[in-house]
Design an enzyme around this catalytic site. Structure first.
Site, PDB file in Angstrom:
ATOM      1  N   GLU A 249       0.834  -1.203   0.000  1.00  0.00           N
ATOM      2  CA  GLU A 249       0.000   0.000   0.000  1.00  0.00           C
ATOM      3  C   GLU A 249       0.870   1.254   0.000  1.00  0.00           C
ATOM      4  O   GLU A 249       1.826   1.371   0.789  1.00  0.00           O
ATOM      5  CB  GLU A 249      -0.896  -0.035   1.241  1.00  0.00           C
ATOM      6  CG  GLU A 249      -1.788   1.161   1.447  1.00  0.00           C
ATOM      7  CD  GLU A 249      -2.641   1.042   2.708  1.00  0.00           C
ATOM      8  OE1 GLU A 249      -3.582   1.837   2.852  1.00  0.00           O
ATOM      9  OE2 GLU A 249      -2.370   0.150   3.544  1.00  0.00           O
TER      10      GLU A 249
ATOM     11  N   LYS B 204      -9.082   2.800  -2.502  1.00  0.00           N
ATOM     12  CA  LYS B 204      -9.499   2.234  -1.221  1.00  0.00           C
ATOM     13  C   LYS B 204     -10.862   2.797  -0.814  1.00  0.00           C
ATOM     14  O   LYS B 204     -11.097   4.001  -0.885  1.00  0.00           O
ATOM     15  CB  LYS B 204      -8.442   2.573  -0.169  1.00  0.00           C
ATOM     16  CG  LYS B 204      -8.534   1.847   1.157  1.00  0.00           C
ATOM     17  CD  LYS B 204      -7.295   2.181   1.988  1.00  0.00           C
ATOM     18  CE  LYS B 204      -7.246   1.429   3.302  1.00  0.00           C
ATOM     19  NZ  LYS B 204      -5.990   1.720   4.050  1.00  0.00           N
TER      20      LYS B 204
ATOM     21  N   CYS C 110      -5.515  -3.034   1.889  1.00  0.00           N
ATOM     22  CA  CYS C 110      -5.450  -3.174   3.352  1.00  0.00           C
ATOM     23  C   CYS C 110      -6.825  -3.258   4.008  1.00  0.00           C
ATOM     24  O   CYS C 110      -7.482  -4.283   3.986  1.00  0.00           O
ATOM     25  CB  CYS C 110      -4.604  -2.054   3.930  1.00  0.00           C
ATOM     26  SG  CYS C 110      -3.888  -2.479   5.549  1.00  0.00           S
TER      27      CYS C 110
END
Length: 546
Positions: A41, A112, A148
């Site tokens: 990430e 994300k 994540c």
């Protein structure tokens, strides 16, 4: 065709260094037969970038670097994390994204959706969430690419979820049949096992293989353990990377077999390796080479010195003994022996005359008043001043040696033993300090036996012991764990632990009233679920009823 996981240690803002690392790992992956390599990430700019993403020049440089990586990695597809502009007219201007680089260009971007705002995370402050996500085809599979936290909301695993939406469920429901996750998931005790169990739950419940690449390295207080892994649809590990070091592993996405590298074994080993890594990266990434540590002959400074020697090498560690009027001869010899055992430089600076000079200066003003903690703190502050003088002269970083138990109840001196640029063991309770010290000596006996056996003492007054002011450490540490990490009430702690309620309340009062000290402390390395620092945000000017 194989897929690779590039478990790298990026530095925030080091675009050229991160670029070189990504290109190098990609070329190595290609040489090993991989057609796709995943990086962690925000690996292009480093994680966590925090408010740096508010600088247009930072965002622009990050995009230019991604384009440079794409051109330099022709012949292998690359997935890496980067910052991308948000398209919404309102809200934050950037998103936390993953880019698929192919044939010299950015071919696909996924952003994300779930932005954590708990503990050490504050991503809603910096990023806009993605409104939608999509699959991308590769190797005959429909890849579900997540970042994540997007994988941390599985209804089959969590009793209480933090978000109403689950990106994994949506992507796999759209026909995804292989889940990829690029992460910057920090270490704390039990986190590796939790992460593994959570990803295994996703694999089993959706009957889908899962590949997760995690960042490794230290960034300020955070330590990233790596421990990247691949699981088959039954939740079994079929490939895994090392813990606490950079690594590259390859796996076959069809046969679901791959490289199996060793991971850190056990809690004590993991914590020690995390502290060494966190110290090394903090020193290196802040531009220092040498470190300075005040050696008292006690267990805390001994453990800190051992960590430092492993982190930056004995030649780059300066140990300083600073005996005062109440220091025992044994403590001085223990400090000297420790330095010799570790092979570090040792300096001896006696503070007795300096302390007496302070007394003389204050004698008239303090006339008629008994000596108390004031004089104890003067000794500590003299030592802090000497350490900072050496730091200025030699350009070395001072490592403070206080543990979590002391910091929790304020058994430390502002501008004294708290002076320094990094608090190495500030998230390590005293009882764990002893566990780690025994672990160090099990490898090679460097910490003197006397440091392990003698009663803890600050040696700031005659015959002083920590137990004069504090409960036994096994009691204190239990209370601190329950109150600080689990936020239990005094009544609950007393009932469940069998402790006297008055004792528990007294410890809690000590914790609450010294918040002003902790907020002036050096950054500390996080190894517990709840560390003092920016992951625990409490007011200073407050009246908290216990």
């Amino acid at each position: 065709m194989k897929i690779a996981l590039g478990q790298i240690n990026p530095t925030v803002g080091d675009f050229s260094g991160n670029c070189a690392k990504i290109v190098d790992f990609a070329q190595r992956a290609r040489a090993g037969g991989a057609g796709l390599v995943l990086f962690p990430e925000l690996s292009v700019c480093g994680y966590p970038p925090r408010d740096l993403v508010e600088r247009p020049s930072f965002v622009a440089r990050n995009h230019e670097t991604a384009e440079r990586i794409a051109l330099a990695t022709r012949g292998i597809a690359v997935i890496c994390g980067l910052v991308t502009p948000a398209q919404a007219a309102t809200g934050k201007s950037v998103m936390n994204s993953a880019a698929l680089l192919m044939d010299g260009k950015i071919a696909f971007v996924q952003s994300k959706m779930l932005l954590p705002t708990y503990d050490v995370f504050d991503e809603m402050r910096n990023f806009a969430p993605a409104r939608s996500q999509a699959l991308f085809p590769f190797c005959g599979k429909q890849m579900a690419l997540t970042i994540c936290e997007d994988a941390w909301n599985d209804k089959h695993f969590w009793n209480k979820r933090l978000y109403t939406f689950d990106p994994v469920e949506t992507l796999l429901g759209m026909g995804g049949n292989f889940m990829l996750n690029i992460s910057a998931s920090p270490f704390w005790i039990g986190k590796r096992e939790l992460r593994h169990r959570m990803l295994a739950s996703i694999a089993r419940n959706y009957r889908t293989p899962v590949a997760m690449v995690n960042q490794v390295g230290g960034d300020d207080s955070l330590i990233f353990d790596g421990s990247s892994l691949v699981l088959n649809a039954a939740g079994d590990v079929v490939a895994q990377a090392n813990s606490f070091e950079e690594d590259l592993i390859l796996f076959d996405p069809d046969a679901l077999t791959g490289d199996m590298h060793e991971q850190a074994d056990g809690e004590t080993c993991s914590v020690y390796r995390a502290l060494v890594l966190g110290t090394r990266d903090y020193v290196r990434k802040c531009g220092f080479r040498q470190v300075i540590i005040g050696l008292s002959g006690g267990i805390d400074s001994a453990l800190t010195a051992a960590i430092a020697a492993d982190a930056v090498g004995p030649a780059n560690v300066i140990g300083v003994g600073m005996p005062g009027p109440y220091s025992s001869p044994g403590s001085i010899e223990d400090a000297r022996a420790l330095a010799a055992n570790l092979g570090i430089r040792f300096e001896l600076l006696c503070i007795t005359d300096t302390f007496e000079s302070y007394r003389q200066t204050l004698r008239k003003t303090f006339a008629g008043l008994k000596e108390d903690v004031t004089e104890e703190n003067i000794q500590s502050r003299i030592r802090g001043t000497l350490l900072m003088a050496l730091s200025n002269k030699f350009g070395a970083l001072v490592l403070s040696t206080g543990n979590k138990s002391e910091l929790g109840v304020g058994y430390c001196t502002l501008y004294g033993d708290m002076a320094g640029g990094l608090a190495v063991i500030s998230d390590v309770p005293k009882t764990m300090v002893y566990q780690l010290a025994h672990y160090v000596n099990a490898r090679r006996a460097v910490i003197p036996q006397a440091s392990l056996e003698k009663p803890p003492s600050a040696e700031l007054r005659p015959d002083q012991k920590d137990s004069d002011s504090l409960p036994p450490y096994e009691v204190l540490d239990a209370i601190l764990e329950d109150y600080v990490e689990d936020m239990h009430s005094a009544e609950t702690i007393a009932a469940e632990r069998g402790f006297d309620i008055a004792l528990v309340r007294n410890v809690i009062r000590m914790v609450d009233r010294v918040e002003y000290k902790r907020q002036q402390a050096a950054p500390g390395l996080k190894v517990s679920a709840k560390a003092f620092g920016y992951g625990r945000r409490l007011p200073i000017a407050a009246k908290i009823e216990v």
